[in-house]
Design an enzyme around this catalytic site. Structure first.
Site, PDB file in Angstrom:
ATOM      1  N   SER A  93      -1.636  -3.968  20.663  1.00 54.33           N
ATOM      2  CA  SER A  93      -2.560  -3.977  19.518  1.00 54.33           C
ATOM      3  C   SER A  93      -2.553  -2.733  18.637  1.00 54.33           C
ATOM      4  O   SER A  93      -3.188  -2.724  17.592  1.00 54.33           O
ATOM      5  CB  SER A  93      -3.995  -4.208  19.997  1.00 54.33           C
ATOM      6  OG  SER A  93      -4.196  -5.549  20.328  1.00 54.33           O
ATOM      7  N   LYS A 132     -11.920   1.815  14.240  1.00 52.19           N
ATOM      8  CA  LYS A 132     -11.883   0.402  14.648  1.00 52.19           C
ATOM      9  C   LYS A 132     -13.265  -0.011  15.146  1.00 52.19           C
ATOM     10  O   LYS A 132     -13.950   0.772  15.830  1.00 52.19           O
ATOM     11  CB  LYS A 132     -10.828   0.242  15.750  1.00 52.19           C
ATOM     12  CG  LYS A 132     -10.538  -1.205  16.138  1.00 52.19           C
ATOM     13  CD  LYS A 132      -9.425  -1.290  17.191  1.00 52.19           C
ATOM     14  CE  LYS A 132      -9.085  -2.746  17.533  1.00 52.19           C
ATOM     15  NZ  LYS A 132      -8.026  -2.856  18.556  1.00 52.19           N
ATOM     16  N   SER A 154      -4.288  -6.435  17.543  1.00 51.17           N
ATOM     17  CA  SER A 154      -5.642  -6.610  17.057  1.00 51.17           C
ATOM     18  C   SER A 154      -6.114  -5.528  16.079  1.00 51.17           C
ATOM     19  O   SER A 154      -7.073  -5.743  15.365  1.00 51.17           O
ATOM     20  CB  SER A 154      -6.594  -6.643  18.245  1.00 51.17           C
ATOM     21  OG  SER A 154      -6.663  -5.375  18.869  1.00 51.17           O
TER      22      SER A 154
END
Lengths: 493, 95
Positions: free
Chosen positions: A183, A79, A159
């Site tokens: 998330s 990420k 997210s």
């Protein structure tokens, strides 16, 4: 070659160790898959071809000598929130344009020390603020899943939308992710993947761009429960560089997979049966209860009376912490700078241009609730409510409940550019209604795919555990996975 | 409590975010929606409840007060938009 990308970490690990497969072959298969399919999903914002091949070669050399680590030669996506030395690290924000850190986050350093290979950086909501991956400066991520008979693009959740989409579409063996209010678990549920947010303090936050420091935790998104256990074992550590890293040895999570849940007490909280919840979610929940019961668990009805206040309290605590954490992006030390007539003008112009709408909205809320005269009414009240939310969980665990079963999300994946959510920020926030309580209480939570809705879209169940009892989540999660089976999208790309 | 456009502008100044009149108008609507949503917290009885300071009970870690890192000025300024001799450059702030 395409089949190689469908292997789980455990399967690939066995083949690599047996020398039936090289990391170079596996890595090349993933790079080829990314090169041909990433344009369909926008999951990666940077692909590190050369670095991946170099790391794979080094892994093969270690494997040849029988010196491989726990993740030796396994290709991962990272990420964009994690600092990776010399590689694009921008939290998918314009304000961090061009930022290439001179240091490595603890979590990624742990993965490389165990032999993992980096394929690139994954798209996400800007600074992890969002539930659909549509707030990214690099554009929306597309879910590999589509509704039956439809070509409409769906969101992968957020997210960690790039992480979930990349794992689901076979563009990495597993991915790192982070979870502040849901998330990891919500995107996992939207893509038929497994995601675990460990206990606060289990993974070091050092080198992860901070959103809300008292809530943020790193965790993996993977194809199955066993892979989540393998990944978490490597990601977690005790780290002096993070004062909230808890001094506690990391157990062998994988050993929990396949252990019996006979006699385990599973709590079913009545407050998670919310108004307007689709009947399919309720039906899925009942199926989960039946599976755990069949495996020998004892089902107990429980009450977590302050559940409904978790989301409003979160939308005070998280923006307040964010407004403080994001004060550092001022155009002086890194990233974007928009010149102004004086330094204040430069700060204001840089931040207006550098932050997207959702991030600005949260900084504004946070600044407002912390401003003179409002602190007690908002922030202090929210932190007191947070104490009560945590106490709800402590009470049920003290009464002998081992794990809590809930739905992971109130719906399946929704469409890109959903009009209702665009018009009302609170509608988007409601996505996290079942996951946010877990962050507020610092507990571990895992989302496991459990079925498909009427449109053929994946739905997940969530298991919530005692602090530092991730093993019970892997144990019970594996039971759900075994009963439900695994779910794959129909390839349209 | 309703947030008007003047309040939005004051908060934006505190947050160091430049806003146009149009931005302020839009933000005031959004902020009021969110503040309306969080208002329900007032119905919770919190008498005698301590505000949370640490979600996992732990003692603050301490270490010896020693220099363990440093001599990396070039690394620290490497990502800055403007530098000179390992200093960050900003517009003049003192006349």
């Amino acid at each position: 070659m395409t089949e190689l990308t469908k292997l789980t970490i455990a399967e690939a690990r066995d083949m690599l160790t047996a020398r039936e497969l090289t990391s170079a072959e596996l890595t090349d298969a993933y790079l080829a898959a990314i090169d041909s399919a990433n344009a369909s999903f926008n999951a990666y914002v940077t692909v590190t071809h050369d670095k991946a091949r170099d790391m794979a070669k080094a892994s093969d050399a270690r494997l040849a000598k029988g010196e491989g680590g726990a993740l030796e030669g396994i290709p991962l996506g990272i990420k964009d929130l994690f600092a990776t030395e010399g590689v694009h690290t921008q939290a998918c924000s314009h304000v961090l344009d061009g930022f290439k850190p001179r240091y490595e986050s603890t979590v990624t350093a742990n993965l490389w020390a165990d032999g993992a290979v980096m394929l690139g950086k994954l798209n996400m909501d800007e600074f992890a603020m969002g539930s659909s991956n549509e707030t990214s400066y690099y554009g929306a991520v597309i879910n590999p899943w589509r509704a039956k008979g439809s070509n409409a693009d769906l969101v992968p959740g957020g997210s960690s939308g790039g992480s979930a989409a990349a794992v689901s579409a076979w563009l990495c063996a597993a991915a790192t992710a982070t979870d502040t209010g849901g998330s990891i678990r919500q995107p996992a549920a939207f893509t038929g993947t497994v995601g675990i947010k460990p206990t606060y303090g289990r993974c070091s936050r050092w080198g992860i761009a901070a959103f809300a420091s008292s809530l943020d935790q790193a965790g993996p998104i993977t194809r199955d429960v066993r892979d989540a256990a393998i990944m978490l074992k490597s990601m977690a550590s005790v780290d002096d560089k993070d004062t909230t890293s808890v001094d506690r040895a990391v157990p062998d999570y994988e050993a929990a997979i396949g252990q019996s849940i006979k006699g385990m007490r599973v709590g079913i909280p009545k407050e998670y049966r919310v108004d307007g919840m689709p009947p399919e979610i309720e039906a899925l929940w009942q199926k989960g209860i039946a599976w755990l019961k069949d495996a020998g668990a004892e089902i107990v009805d429980i009450s977590l009376p302050h559940t409904k206040y978790a989301l409003p309290a979160y939308y005070i605590v998280a923006p307040a912490e964010a407004s403080s954490n994001l004060a550092r992006y001022d155009g002086v030390r890194y990233g974007l700078r928009v010149p102004g007539k004086d330094i204040t003008d430069q700060y204001e112009k840089t931040r207006a241009a550098g932050f997207g709408r959702e991030v600005q909205r949260r900084i504004m809320i946070g600044t407002y609730v912390l401003s003179a005269g409002y602190y007690d009414a908002y922030y202090l009240q929210a932190q007191k409510v947070r104490t009560l939310i945590k106490k709800d969980f402590e009470d049920v665990f003290a009464a002998g409940v081992d794990v809590i079963l809930t739905p992971a999300t109130p719906s399946a994946a929704f469409g890109v550019a959903d009009q209702d959510m665009a018009a009302d920020p609170v509608k988007m926030y409601l996505n996290d209604i079942f996951t946010v309580t877990v962050n507020m209480a610092g507990l571990p939570g895992i989302a496991v795919p459990a079925g498909l809705d009427g449109n053929g879209l994946p739905l997940g169940l969530q298991l919530i555990g005692r602090p530092f009892d991730e093993e019970t989540l892997f144990r019970s999660g594996a039971v759900i996975e075994k009963a439900a089976g695994r779910f794959e999208p129909q390839k349209w790309w | 409590m309703s947030v008007d456009i003047q309040t939005v502008k004051r908060v934006a100044r505190l947050a160091h975010i430049a806003v146009t009149d149009e931005d302020a108008e839009r933000m005031s609507g959004e902020l009021n929606t969110i503040l309306g949503f969080v208002e329900q917290l007032n119905e919770v009885d919190v008498s005698g409840v301590e505000p949370m300071t640490s979600v996992i009970p732990m003692e603050m870690k301490k270490r010896r007060d020693e220099v363990t890192d440093g001599n990396k000025a070039a690394d620290i300024v490497a990502n800055a938009p403007a530098t000179e001799e390992n200093f960050f450059l900003v517009p003049k702030v003192v006349e």
